[in-house]
Scaffold this motif. Structure first.
Motif, short mmCIF file in Angstrom:
data_model
loop_
_atom_site.label_atom_id
_atom_site.label_comp_id
_atom_site.label_asym_id
_atom_site.label_seq_id
_atom_site.Cartn_x
_atom_site.Cartn_y
_atom_site.Cartn_z
N VAL A 3 0.83 -1.20 0.00
CA VAL A 3 0.00 0.00 0.00
C VAL A 3 0.87 1.25 0.00
O VAL A 3 0.58 2.23 -0.69
N LEU A 4 1.97 1.22 0.76
CA LEU A 4 2.84 2.39 0.84
C LEU A 4 3.47 2.68 -0.52
O LEU A 4 3.64 3.85 -0.90
N GLY A 5 3.81 1.63 -1.26
CA GLY A 5 4.35 1.85 -2.61
C GLY A 5 3.33 2.50 -3.53
O GLY A 5 3.67 3.38 -4.31
N VAL A 6 2.07 2.07 -3.40
CA VAL A 6 1.00 2.67 -4.20
C VAL A 6 0.81 4.13 -3.80
O VAL A 6 0.68 5.02 -4.66
N VAL A 7 0.78 4.39 -2.51
CA VAL A 7 0.61 5.77 -2.03
C VAL A 7 1.77 6.64 -2.49
O VAL A 7 1.58 7.79 -2.89
N GLY A 8 2.98 6.08 -2.48
CA GLY A 8 4.14 6.82 -2.96
C GLY A 8 3.95 7.26 -4.41
O GLY A 8 4.30 8.38 -4.79
N ALA A 9 3.39 6.36 -5.23
CA ALA A 9 3.12 6.71 -6.62
C ALA A 9 2.05 7.79 -6.70
O ALA A 9 2.13 8.70 -7.54
N CYS A 10 1.05 7.71 -5.83
CA CYS A 10 -0.04 8.70 -5.83
C CYS A 10 0.48 10.11 -5.59
O CYS A 10 -0.02 11.08 -6.17
N VAL A 11 1.47 10.24 -4.69
CA VAL A 11 1.93 11.57 -4.30
C VAL A 11 3.19 12.01 -5.04
O VAL A 11 3.71 13.09 -4.78
N GLY A 12 3.69 11.18 -5.97
CA GLY A 12 4.81 11.59 -6.79
C GLY A 12 6.19 11.30 -6.23
O GLY A 12 7.18 11.87 -6.70
N LEU A 13 6.30 10.41 -5.25
CA LEU A 13 7.62 10.04 -4.75
C LEU A 13 8.32 9.15 -5.75
O LEU A 13 7.70 8.33 -6.42
N ASP A 14 9.64 9.32 -5.87
CA ASP A 14 10.39 8.41 -6.73
C ASP A 14 10.73 7.14 -5.96
O ASP A 14 10.43 7.02 -4.76
N ALA A 15 11.33 6.18 -6.64
CA ALA A 15 11.57 4.87 -6.04
C ALA A 15 12.48 4.96 -4.80
O ALA A 15 12.23 4.32 -3.78
N ARG A 16 13.51 5.78 -4.89
CA ARG A 16 14.43 5.90 -3.76
C ARG A 16 13.73 6.55 -2.56
O ARG A 16 13.94 6.14 -1.41
N GLN A 17 12.89 7.53 -2.81
CA GLN A 17 12.16 8.16 -1.71
C GLN A 17 11.22 7.18 -1.02
O GLN A 17 11.07 7.20 0.21
N VAL A 18 10.58 6.31 -1.80
CA VAL A 18 9.70 5.30 -1.22
C VAL A 18 10.49 4.37 -0.30
O VAL A 18 10.07 4.06 0.81
N ALA A 19 11.66 3.94 -0.76
CA ALA A 19 12.50 3.06 0.06
C ALA A 19 13.02 3.80 1.29
O ALA A 19 13.08 3.22 2.40
N GLN A 20 13.40 5.05 1.13
CA GLN A 20 13.83 5.85 2.28
C GLN A 20 12.72 5.97 3.32
O GLN A 20 12.96 5.89 4.53
N LEU A 21 11.51 6.16 2.83
CA LEU A 21 10.36 6.31 3.72
C LEU A 21 10.16 5.05 4.56
O LEU A 21 9.94 5.13 5.77
N VAL A 22 10.25 3.89 3.93
CA VAL A 22 10.11 2.63 4.65
C VAL A 22 11.21 2.49 5.71
O VAL A 22 10.96 2.11 6.86
N GLY A 23 12.43 2.81 5.32
CA GLY A 23 13.55 2.69 6.25
C GLY A 23 13.45 3.66 7.41
O GLY A 23 13.64 3.28 8.58
N TYR A 24 13.16 4.92 7.11
CA TYR A 24 13.03 5.93 8.16
C TYR A 24 11.91 5.56 9.13
O TYR A 24 12.07 5.67 10.37
N ASP A 25 10.78 5.13 8.61
CA ASP A 25 9.66 4.77 9.46
C ASP A 25 10.03 3.66 10.43
O ASP A 25 9.66 3.69 11.61
N ASP A 26 10.76 2.66 9.95
CA ASP A 26 11.16 1.55 10.81
C ASP A 26 12.09 2.02 11.92
O ASP A 26 11.90 1.67 13.10
N VAL A 27 13.09 2.82 11.56
CA VAL A 27 14.04 3.31 12.57
C VAL A 27 13.35 4.20 13.60
O VAL A 27 13.57 4.07 14.80
N GLN A 28 12.51 5.10 13.12
CA GLN A 28 11.83 6.01 14.03
C GLN A 28 10.85 5.28 14.93
O GLN A 28 10.67 5.65 16.10
N THR A 29 10.22 4.23 14.42
CA THR A 29 9.31 3.44 15.23
C THR A 29 10.05 2.79 16.39
O THR A 29 9.58 2.78 17.53
#
Length: 254
Positions: free
Chosen positions: A160-186
């Motif tokens: 779902v996060l990958g789909v949402v990333g496409a919806c808002v215009g994130l590139d592939a690297r930003q989507v992966a960064q988002l997943v990584g940052y979210d995990d670390v911050q959690t």
């Protein structure tokens, strides 16, 4: 730039915000079961690195492939999303980890319907859900009713996060960064609720993990095919997650 079309940087910050109503506040990214199993708080930075090299790397790759599926040919979107979904399931053997990811996926999908419901990516994801539900029902894995808590026809969080990333215009690297940052911050945020840790130290862990997050994101951003999603297993994390599922006294669900 209008209010209806905010800049990508703002949307990236929005999706990275822990206050996003997706259920993330119920998660510790496996930290609570790890501490209950005897891991020391001093080992949290190493735990963060271990997650980024295994579970998080796989989920980031799934998100990247899902984003690519949505950005690709319209008549291939549903099939490619289902391929990424099935690849995630094959690489996530722990029922506890699968249920957690699908529960979070339900939260992200609800948000996607509210904010970007008419986007072709969300429409394709809905079609993939219907197709998976039909397949599993035919195999007598799930019933024909609404998606329930243990329903395997619920898409996982990275899809779902990958789909949402496409919806808002994130590139592939930003989507992966988002997943990584979210995990670390959690993990860092959960530590503050589970142990007597200085908040500045927890923030320092996030800063220290930044280069690893960047390297992980760069390593999966080029992926396009579900078959190329890494199967980075973490048996100990999976065992801790399974044990946590049976606990009656816990602060986080996972």
């Amino acid at each position: 730039m209008t209010a209806a079309h905010p800049p990508t940087s703002v949307l990236f910050a929005l999706l990275a915000d822990a206050r996003l109503p997706t259920g993330g506040h119920t998660q510790s990214a496996g930290l609570e079961p790890a501490l209950l199993a005897g891991m020391s708080v001093s080992d949290v930075p190493g735990y963060i690195g271990g997650r980024l090299a295994t579970v998080t790397r796989t989920e980031a790759a799934v998100a990247v492939v899902a984003r690519h599926a949505v950005c690709g040919e319209p008549d291939e979107r549903v099939a490619r999303l289902r391929g990424a979904w099935q690849a995630w399931a094959a690489r996530t053997p722990s029922p506890a980890l699968r249920e957690t990811s699908q529960r979070l996926g339900r939260g992200y999908l609800r948000l996607a319907h509210r904010l970007w419901g008419s986007h072709p990516g969300v429409v394709a994801l809905d079609a993939a859900v219907v197709a998976e539900r039909t397949r599993l029902a035919a195999e007598h894995v799930v019933g024909p009713g609404p998606v329930g808590r243990s329903d395997r026809a619920q898409p996982p969080r990275p899809l779902v996060l990958g789909v949402v990333g496409a919806c808002v215009g994130l590139d592939a690297r930003q989507v992966a960064q988002l997943v990584g940052y979210d995990d670390v911050q959690t993990i860092a945020s959960a530590t503050l609720k589970l142990a007597p840790v200085d908040p500045a130290d927890a923030t320092a862990w996030v800063v220290a993990a930044a280069p690893t997050v960047e390297a992980m994101a760069a390593g999966v951003a080029h992926l396009r095919d579900p078959a190329d999603i890494p199967a980075s297993g973490a048996p100990l994390l999976e065992e801790w997650a399974q044990q946590h599922l049976r606990r009656t006294e816990r602060l986080f669900s996972a």
